[in-house]
Design a protein around this motif. Structure first.
Motif, PDB file in Angstrom:
ATOM      1  N   ASN A   1     -72.690  14.691 -11.193  1.00  0.00           N
ATOM      2  CA  ASN A   1     -72.130  13.900 -10.085  1.00  0.00           C
ATOM      3  C   ASN A   1     -70.741  14.382  -9.679  1.00  0.00           C
ATOM      4  O   ASN A   1     -69.825  13.582  -9.442  1.00  0.00           O
ATOM      5  CB  ASN A   1     -72.076  12.414 -10.462  1.00  0.00           C
ATOM      6  CG  ASN A   1     -73.453  11.822 -10.726  1.00  0.00           C
ATOM      7  OD1 ASN A   1     -74.390  12.043  -9.954  1.00  0.00           O
ATOM      8  ND2 ASN A   1     -73.584  11.096 -11.818  1.00  0.00           N
ATOM      9  N   LEU A   2     -70.578  15.695  -9.591  1.00  0.00           N
ATOM     10  CA  LEU A   2     -69.254  16.253  -9.319  1.00  0.00           C
ATOM     11  C   LEU A   2     -68.800  16.010  -7.883  1.00  0.00           C
ATOM     12  O   LEU A   2     -67.601  15.940  -7.618  1.00  0.00           O
ATOM     13  CB  LEU A   2     -69.243  17.748  -9.628  1.00  0.00           C
ATOM     14  CG  LEU A   2     -69.438  18.123 -11.106  1.00  0.00           C
ATOM     15  CD1 LEU A   2     -69.251  19.627 -11.296  1.00  0.00           C
ATOM     16  CD2 LEU A   2     -68.482  17.355 -11.999  1.00  0.00           C
ATOM     17  N   ALA A   3     -69.739  15.877  -6.953  1.00  0.00           N
ATOM     18  CA  ALA A   3     -69.350  15.634  -5.564  1.00  0.00           C
ATOM     19  C   ALA A   3     -68.538  14.355  -5.446  1.00  0.00           C
ATOM     20  O   ALA A   3     -67.621  14.255  -4.621  1.00  0.00           O
ATOM     21  CB  ALA A   3     -70.587  15.572  -4.665  1.00  0.00           C
ATOM     22  N   ASP A   4     -68.861  13.363  -6.280  1.00  0.00           N
ATOM     23  CA  ASP A   4     -68.123  12.096  -6.255  1.00  0.00           C
ATOM     24  C   ASP A   4     -66.671  12.285  -6.663  1.00  0.00           C
ATOM     25  O   ASP A   4     -65.815  11.454  -6.334  1.00  0.00           O
ATOM     26  CB  ASP A   4     -68.776  11.082  -7.201  1.00  0.00           C
ATOM     27  CG  ASP A   4     -70.165  10.665  -6.730  1.00  0.00           C
ATOM     28  OD1 ASP A   4     -70.486  10.908  -5.549  1.00  0.00           O
ATOM     29  OD2 ASP A   4     -70.925  10.107  -7.540  1.00  0.00           O
ATOM     30  N   LEU A   5     -66.395  13.369  -7.381  1.00  0.00           N
ATOM     31  CA  LEU A   5     -65.041  13.660  -7.846  1.00  0.00           C
ATOM     32  C   LEU A   5     -64.350  14.701  -6.976  1.00  0.00           C
ATOM     33  O   LEU A   5     -63.214  15.086  -7.260  1.00  0.00           O
ATOM     34  CB  LEU A   5     -65.078  14.152  -9.301  1.00  0.00           C
ATOM     35  CG  LEU A   5     -65.712  13.203 -10.324  1.00  0.00           C
ATOM     36  CD1 LEU A   5     -65.806  13.887 -11.687  1.00  0.00           C
ATOM     37  CD2 LEU A   5     -64.905  11.916 -10.426  1.00  0.00           C
ATOM     38  N   GLY A   6     -65.050  15.164  -5.937  1.00  0.00           N
ATOM     39  CA  GLY A   6     -64.480  16.213  -5.097  1.00  0.00           C
ATOM     40  C   GLY A   6     -64.375  17.539  -5.806  1.00  0.00           C
ATOM     41  O   GLY A   6     -63.464  18.327  -5.567  1.00  0.00           O
ATOM     42  N   LEU A   7     -65.350  17.817  -6.689  1.00  0.00           N
ATOM     43  CA  LEU A   7     -65.338  19.027  -7.507  1.00  0.00           C
ATOM     44  C   LEU A   7     -66.629  19.800  -7.347  1.00  0.00           C
ATOM     45  O   LEU A   7     -67.672  19.239  -6.994  1.00  0.00           O
ATOM     46  CB  LEU A   7     -65.146  18.679  -8.987  1.00  0.00           C
ATOM     47  CG  LEU A   7     -63.882  17.924  -9.389  1.00  0.00           C
ATOM     48  CD1 LEU A   7     -63.980  17.469 -10.836  1.00  0.00           C
ATOM     49  CD2 LEU A   7     -62.644  18.795  -9.185  1.00  0.00           C
ATOM     50  N   LYS A   8     -66.551  21.117  -7.653  1.00  0.00           N
ATOM     51  CA  LYS A   8     -67.727  21.979  -7.717  1.00  0.00           C
ATOM     52  C   LYS A   8     -67.632  22.832  -8.974  1.00  0.00           C
ATOM     53  O   LYS A   8     -66.570  23.378  -9.275  1.00  0.00           O
ATOM     54  CB  LYS A   8     -67.808  22.896  -6.493  1.00  0.00           C
ATOM     55  CG  LYS A   8     -68.050  22.188  -5.167  1.00  0.00           C
ATOM     56  CD  LYS A   8     -68.159  23.209  -4.038  1.00  0.00           C
ATOM     57  CE  LYS A   8     -68.437  22.563  -2.704  1.00  0.00           C
ATOM     58  NZ  LYS A   8     -68.558  23.578  -1.625  1.00  0.00           N
ATOM     59  N   SER A   9     -68.723  22.958  -9.701  1.00  0.00           N
ATOM     60  CA  SER A   9     -68.716  23.728 -10.946  1.00  0.00           C
ATOM     61  C   SER A   9     -68.533  25.212 -10.667  1.00  0.00           C
ATOM     62  O   SER A   9     -69.044  25.743  -9.682  1.00  0.00           O
ATOM     63  CB  SER A   9     -69.997  23.484 -11.745  1.00  0.00           C
ATOM     64  OG  SER A   9     -71.137  23.788 -10.972  1.00  0.00           O
ATOM     65  N   VAL A  10     -67.794  25.855 -11.554  1.00  0.00           N
ATOM     66  CA  VAL A  10     -67.477  27.279 -11.415  1.00  0.00           C
ATOM     67  C   VAL A  10     -67.937  28.062 -12.640  1.00  0.00           C
ATOM     68  O   VAL A  10     -68.517  29.137 -12.522  1.00  0.00           O
ATOM     69  CB  VAL A  10     -65.953  27.478 -11.228  1.00  0.00           C
ATOM     70  CG1 VAL A  10     -65.602  28.960 -11.170  1.00  0.00           C
ATOM     71  CG2 VAL A  10     -65.467  26.759  -9.984  1.00  0.00           C
TER      72      VAL A  10
END
Length: 211
Positions: A170-179
């Motif tokens: 649920n990274l979109a909810d945190l304004g993040l994208k995995s790298v």
């Protein structure tokens, strides 16, 4: 310097980890602190680290990470996730934190804040994400060295489907994208084809260019 090179010679990307051996909390904290203290462009730290220990979550991630066994066998799975964009709120929060921690405002620092505010938020979100993602790689370097210093194996991974990992966590909810993914644990000598092979790197003459 000899200790650093010894650590770098010791570490390698372990292909199999001991599923029943946990990394002690104090060692994990040492690694996380090294990442936190890493350099980043303008000191913005535009990424975060998720520590995944839930077996169910690791089991969901493994199929979208080329079915690599380290994902589920590791003690802790670190997920480096970059900001999806630079926003005025994110930039201001870091500049405000610096002012709070240092206890004063600096005219040059405030001018630099305005420079970034006039530049970063106007760029395309993808360009900003790519810039933030490159900062995460700096943190990865610190993590690898800190893990080696603690005698912990760390296997950096780009071989995964970021969009699916983002959904699982649920990274979109945190304004993040995995790298990046970084499983931490202890090498399993039996079954790891790489463990006893000589580390091979290009020679200094072939690697370093002097002008």
């Amino acid at each position: 310097m000899s200790k650093i090179t010894d650590l770098l010679n010791w570490r390698y990307a372990a292909k199999k980890l001991q599923a029943d051996k946990a990394v002690p909390q104090e060692k994990l904290e040492h690694i996380l602190e090294a990442i936190r203290l890493s350099a980043s462009s303008s000191g913005l730290q535009p990424y975060q680290v998720l520590v995944v220990t839930d077996p169910a979550l690791k089991a969901q991630i493994r199929p979208v990470a080329w079915n690599q066994s380290q994902i589920t066998d590791c003690s802790h799975l670190l997920v480096f996730a970059a900001w999806d964009n630079y926003t005025p709120e994110r930039i201001n929060s870091m500049f405000d934190l610096v002012n709070e921690q240092r206890g004063f405002k600096n005219e040059g620092w405030e001018a630099y804040r305005q420079k970034l505010l006039s530049w970063y938020p106007q760029r395309p979100a993808q360009e900003n994400f790519e810039h933030a993602a490159r900062q995460a790689y700096i943190g990865l370097g610190s993590a690898l060295l800190a893990a080696a210093e603690q005698g912990v194996d760390a296997t950096p991974m780009e071989g995964f489907e970021p969009e699916k990992v983002d959904q699982i966590l649920n990274l979109a909810d945190l304004g993040l994208k995995s790298v990046l993914l970084l499983p931490l644990g202890y090498r399993e000598v039996e079954g790891d084809w790489l463990v006893n092979l000589k580390k091979v790197r290009r020679s200094k003459a072939d690697f370093v260019i002097e002008r």
